[in-house]
Write a protein that holds these residues in place. Structure first.
Motif, PDB file in Angstrom:
ATOM      1  N   LYS A 120      96.901-105.504 -39.859  1.00  0.00           N
ATOM      2  CA  LYS A 120      97.658-104.354 -39.354  1.00  0.00           C
ATOM      3  C   LYS A 120      96.788-103.489 -38.438  1.00  0.00           C
ATOM      4  O   LYS A 120      97.248-102.995 -37.408  1.00  0.00           O
ATOM      5  N   THR A 165     101.492 -99.141 -41.838  1.00  0.00           N
ATOM      6  CA  THR A 165     102.328 -99.787 -42.851  1.00  0.00           C
ATOM      7  C   THR A 165     103.743 -99.229 -42.832  1.00  0.00           C
ATOM      8  O   THR A 165     104.725 -99.979 -42.957  1.00  0.00           O
ATOM      9  N   GLU A 168     105.549-100.834 -39.922  1.00  0.00           N
ATOM     10  CA  GLU A 168     105.941-102.214 -40.194  1.00  0.00           C
ATOM     11  C   GLU A 168     107.139-102.270 -41.144  1.00  0.00           C
ATOM     12  O   GLU A 168     108.038-103.104 -40.992  1.00  0.00           O
ATOM     13  N   LEU A 169     107.157-101.395 -42.125  1.00  0.00           N
ATOM     14  CA  LEU A 169     108.262-101.356 -43.081  1.00  0.00           C
ATOM     15  C   LEU A 169     109.566-100.970 -42.392  1.00  0.00           C
ATOM     16  O   LEU A 169     110.603-101.630 -42.569  1.00  0.00           O
ATOM     17  N   HIS A 172     110.709-103.761 -39.958  1.00  0.00           N
ATOM     18  CA  HIS A 172     111.257-104.921 -40.663  1.00  0.00           C
ATOM     19  C   HIS A 172     112.675-104.641 -41.151  1.00  0.00           C
ATOM     20  O   HIS A 172     113.583-105.480 -40.973  1.00  0.00           O
ATOM     21  N   LEU A 186     109.889-107.471 -49.693  1.00  0.00           N
ATOM     22  CA  LEU A 186     109.208-106.541 -48.792  1.00  0.00           C
ATOM     23  C   LEU A 186     107.698-106.629 -48.945  1.00  0.00           C
ATOM     24  O   LEU A 186     106.963-106.545 -47.967  1.00  0.00           O
ATOM     25  N   VAL A 190     105.965-107.392 -45.471  1.00  0.00           N
ATOM     26  CA  VAL A 190     105.285-106.256 -44.854  1.00  0.00           C
ATOM     27  C   VAL A 190     103.804-106.200 -45.237  1.00  0.00           C
ATOM     28  O   VAL A 190     102.938-105.964 -44.398  1.00  0.00           O
TER      29      VAL A 190
END
Length: 239
Positions: A120, A165, A168-169, A172, A186, A190
């Motif tokens: 990440k 993070t 990305e969550l 997604h 998840l 993720v």
């Protein structure tokens, strides 16, 4: 350039075990036992990742996490907690930790968690330094604009300050509107791993995301809970 980790751990045996196993990943690890000194090091230097034990001489890992997150929103952080201390795990995530591990832990799992966070970090660094035009179009749903090229999220003309993070969550979930994802799904999609017992990671990040994007986080209209199953992104909530 090598990835760098600041490991804040006052148990020298555990610290050395972690340092040796991160060395296998080619990661340069600096170890600090004192919480107050570690906080200053974290604020004064650019580390790829912080690994913080909760219980430390000086100030706690939780205090370090909170203060670093306030001043360095994009800093990657993993917390180390005692197996029996659920309160510390939840509080660490709510204060901004990206992930946590409970002691004792598998060194292979530790390496997997570190690799996941560093991936990440690499993506975040790439999108903030490259001048190459990304062919991927921004994801636009109603008043929500998610731009992967620069990790920027704008909602109702206001830019949201998300951690890597959290970004990305949200990306997604928004990429699969109305699709329900379990916490395990998840974690795998993720965070990059599947491991039972770490559902609090997902729950706390959902709560933090809601606090930033929902008009009323206690009655979410965008990132919704499907009771007994998981979470979904409601596209009507951003229109």
């Amino acid at each position: 350039m090598s990835d760098s980790v600041l490991l804040v751990e006052d148990d020298r045996d555990i610290a050395e075990l972690i340092r040796v196993n991160l060395l296998e990943l080619g990661v340069v690890t600096t170890v600090q036992e004192q919480g107050d000194k570690a906080l200053q090091m974290a604020l004064d230097n650019d580390y790829s990742l912080l690994i913080l034990d909760v219980m430390l001489p000086g100030i706690s890992g939780l205090d370090i996490c909170r203060q670093v997150r306030e001043q360095k929103p994009s800093q990657a952080i993993i917390m180390l907690t005692a197996k029996s201390s659920e309160t510390d795990r939840v509080l660490g995530l709510e204060l901004g930790a990206d992930d946590y591990m409970t002691k004792p832990f598998s060194v292979r799992e530790l390496q997997a968690r570190v690799r996941s966070q560093l991936r990440k970090v690499h993506v975040f660094q790439a999108v903030n330094t490259t001048k190459v035009v990304d062919e991927n179009e921004p994801l636009v749903i109603g008043a929500l604009h998610i731009n992967q090229k620069n990790h920027q999220v704008v909602f109702q003309q206001n830019e949201l300050e998300l951690t890597a993070t959290e970004f990305e969550l949200l990306h997604h979930l928004a990429s699969h509107p109305n699709q329900v994802f379990s916490r395990s799904q998840l974690l795998e999609s993720v965070w990059g791993y599947h491991h039972s017992g770490y559902e609090h990671t997902v729950n706390s990040h959902i709560n933090r995301l809601r606090a930033k994007i929902e008009q009323d986080a206690t009655s979410p209209q965008i990132v919704q809970t499907v009771w007994g199953v998981g979470y979904k992104f409601n596209p009507q909530g951003v229109e």
